[in-house]
Design a protein around this motif. Structure first.
Motif, mmCIF file in Angstrom:
data_model
loop_
_atom_site.group_PDB
_atom_site.id
_atom_site.type_symbol
_atom_site.label_atom_id
_atom_site.label_comp_id
_atom_site.label_asym_id
_atom_site.label_seq_id
_atom_site.Cartn_x
_atom_site.Cartn_y
_atom_site.Cartn_z
ATOM 1 N N ARG A 107 0.828 -1.205 0.000
ATOM 2 C CA ARG A 107 0.000 0.000 0.000
ATOM 3 C C ARG A 107 0.868 1.263 0.000
ATOM 4 N N GLU A 108 1.887 1.238 0.862
ATOM 5 C CA GLU A 108 2.822 2.377 0.928
ATOM 6 C C GLU A 108 3.537 2.580 -0.405
ATOM 7 N N LYS A 109 3.888 1.458 -1.048
ATOM 8 C CA LYS A 109 4.567 1.514 -2.345
ATOM 9 C C LYS A 109 3.670 2.143 -3.405
ATOM 10 N N LYS A 110 2.381 1.748 -3.392
ATOM 11 C CA LYS A 110 1.414 2.307 -4.345
ATOM 12 C C LYS A 110 1.232 3.807 -4.145
ATOM 13 N N VAL A 111 1.134 4.211 -2.873
ATOM 14 C CA VAL A 111 0.980 5.640 -2.544
ATOM 15 C C VAL A 111 2.184 6.432 -3.010
ATOM 16 N N PHE A 112 3.356 5.865 -2.796
ATOM 17 C CA PHE A 112 4.599 6.520 -3.207
ATOM 18 C C PHE A 112 4.676 6.675 -4.726
ATOM 19 N N ALA B 16 2.106 6.734 -6.804
ATOM 20 C CA ALA B 16 1.087 7.705 -7.218
ATOM 21 C C ALA B 16 1.596 9.138 -7.049
ATOM 22 N N LYS B 17 2.237 9.385 -5.928
ATOM 23 C CA LYS B 17 2.810 10.714 -5.667
ATOM 24 C C LYS B 17 3.878 11.062 -6.689
ATOM 25 N N LYS B 18 4.658 10.054 -7.051
ATOM 26 C CA LYS B 18 5.747 10.235 -8.028
ATOM 27 C C LYS B 18 5.186 10.624 -9.394
ATOM 28 N N THR B 19 4.126 9.932 -9.801
ATOM 29 C CA THR B 19 3.499 10.239 -11.106
ATOM 30 C C THR B 19 2.893 11.646 -11.118
ATOM 31 N N GLU B 20 2.271 12.023 -10.003
ATOM 32 C CA GLU B 20 1.687 13.371 -9.872
ATOM 33 C C GLU B 20 2.744 14.458 -10.018
ATOM 34 N N THR B 21 3.875 14.263 -9.354
ATOM 35 C CA THR B 21 4.978 15.244 -9.448
ATOM 36 C C THR B 21 5.509 15.353 -10.866
ATOM 37 N N LYS B 22 5.554 14.225 -11.580
ATOM 38 C CA LYS B 22 6.019 14.223 -12.973
ATOM 39 C C LYS B 22 5.070 15.009 -13.874
ATOM 40 N N LYS B 23 3.748 14.783 -13.648
ATOM 41 C CA LYS B 23 2.744 15.514 -14.440
ATOM 42 C C LYS B 23 2.836 17.012 -14.221
ATOM 43 N N VAL B 24 2.993 17.402 -12.965
ATOM 44 C CA VAL B 24 3.115 18.829 -12.624
ATOM 45 C C VAL B 24 4.336 19.436 -13.292
ATOM 46 N N ALA B 25 5.434 18.692 -13.280
ATOM 47 C CA ALA B 25 6.679 19.159 -13.905
ATOM 48 C C ALA B 25 6.498 19.358 -15.407
ATOM 49 N N ARG B 26 5.776 18.434 -16.065
ATOM 50 C CA ARG B 26 5.537 18.543 -17.515
ATOM 51 C C ARG B 26 4.697 19.780 -17.847
ATOM 52 N N LYS B 27 3.655 20.019 -17.054
ATOM 53 C CA LYS B 27 2.798 21.190 -17.260
ATOM 54 C C LYS B 27 3.585 22.491 -17.157
ATOM 55 N N ARG B 28 4.469 22.527 -16.196
ATOM 56 C CA ARG B 28 5.296 23.728 -16.007
ATOM 57 C C ARG B 28 6.189 23.983 -17.216
ATOM 58 N N ILE B 29 6.706 22.884 -17.784
ATOM 59 C CA ILE B 29 7.598 23.015 -18.959
ATOM 60 C C ILE B 29 6.802 23.528 -20.158
ATOM 61 N N GLN B 30 5.552 23.018 -20.360
ATOM 62 C CA GLN B 30 4.724 23.413 -21.509
ATOM 63 C C GLN B 30 4.263 24.864 -21.440
#
Length: 322
Positions: free
Chosen positions: A247-252, A254-268
């Motif tokens: 469960r902790e691994k899944k949460v981690f 999910a958080k990682k993917t969210e941070t990646k998406k945010v980073a991509r939006k900032r670049i665009q």
């Protein structure tokens, strides 16, 4: 109680051979023989049973002791049935108080058995082999019941405390609890849990010893069930831990993917113009004002020139008309 009556457990010794300390366990007298109160026998038997079950459940050991002729076979059979240690031939002095020396003798006996299996004794001269065989037989007879004992027992069950007074005395010195069958001619104060009953009748000894043996078996079964329950709990805890880790691994992740998406939006997104500081704003305002000031006189000059031209035109027209 019916079984105890049938076994003759209520018969004590002659009135002349009684111990006054046994008065509390005596029901009455008949034909010059004391009658033991079987209600108290049942009560003490129950107490002994619960104590043994609890001790064996907690991985404690018990030693059965009975060297009188009536009890030898019973002690051997019942102790082997429940897997307890036993002494049924002769109590060696210092078996408890000098256990280290006794343990050395037991180790020697085990070594002789190994040599016999390996065929070392057969290779010896005939006379030497015979003397060694006799010695082994004697050792097996006396110490066969305690061959596998590694440390002092935690409990002692004795048939006749008057005959086994050395064993009881050694146990009292070391603080080992003693459970024993006490007749009307014995002192119950030297025993932790006295079971008032006939310690001479074979049926009486057999009945009480079988109850003690059953207590040992029940204690071992409870210990096994406790062990199984503990293992199941451990397995459940491990499974729970694995689930939590996943469960902790899944949460981690999910958080990682969210941070990646945010980073991509900032670049665009194009970079926002940074707000000019106040000083720059003031300078731009001043420049605008200056421009306005400069523009005003130029316009006035142009108007004046236009007016002059118009006047000149008028003047020229008048001259032409004249």
């Amino acid at each position: 109680m019916k079984d105890l009556l049938e076994a003759g457990s209520h018969f004590g010794h002659k009135v002349s051979r009684w111990n006054p300390k046994m008065k509390k366990f005596i029901f009455g007298e008949k034909n010059g023989i004391y009658i033991i109160d079987l209600q108290k026998t049942v009560k003490m038997l129950e107490k002994a049973y619960t104590e043994i079950v609890e001790q064996i459940r907690n991985s404690k050991t018990i030693l059965f002791v009975g060297t009188k002729r009536q009890s030898q076979d019973i002690i051997r059979e019942e102790s082997m049935k429940c897997g307890a240690f036993y002494i049924c031939e002769r109590w060696l002095g210092g078996m408890l108080t000098n256990f280290r020396t006794i343990r050395k003798t037991i180790d020697k006996m085990i070594e002789y058995d190994k040599n016999k299996e390996a065929g070392v004794i057969d290779a010896l001269p005939k006379k030497e082999a015979l003397s060694l065989a006799r010695k082994m037989k004697k050792m097996e007879k006396v110490l066969g019941g305690v061959k596998t004992i590694k440390s002092l027992p935690d409990l002692l069950y004795v048939i006749d405390i008057k005959r086994e007074y050395i064993a009881v005395h050694e146990a009292n010195i070391l603080g080992i609890p003693v459970i024993a069958i006490v007749d009307t001619n014995t002192d119950p104060d030297v025993v932790n849990i006295p079971i008032p009953a006939n310690d001479d009748a074979i049926r009486s000894i057999k009945l009480i010893t079988s109850i003690i043996s059953q207590a040992v078996i029940d204690g071992k079964q409870l210990a096994e069930s406790d062990k199984a329950a503990a293992e199941e709990e451990e397995k459940k805890a491990e499974k729970k831990k694995i689930v939590e880790e996943k469960r902790e691994k899944k949460v981690f992740e999910a958080k990682k993917t969210e941070t990646k998406k945010v980073a991509r939006k900032r670049i665009q997104k194009p970079p926002k113009k940074e707000k000019e500081p106040q000083k720059k704003k003031e300078i731009t305002k001043r420049k605008k004002v200056e421009k306005i000031v400069l523009k005003k006189p130029v316009k006035a000059q142009q108007k004046e020139l236009k007016k002059k031209k118009e006047k000149e035109k008028k003047v020229s027209r008048k001259k032409e008309g004249v």
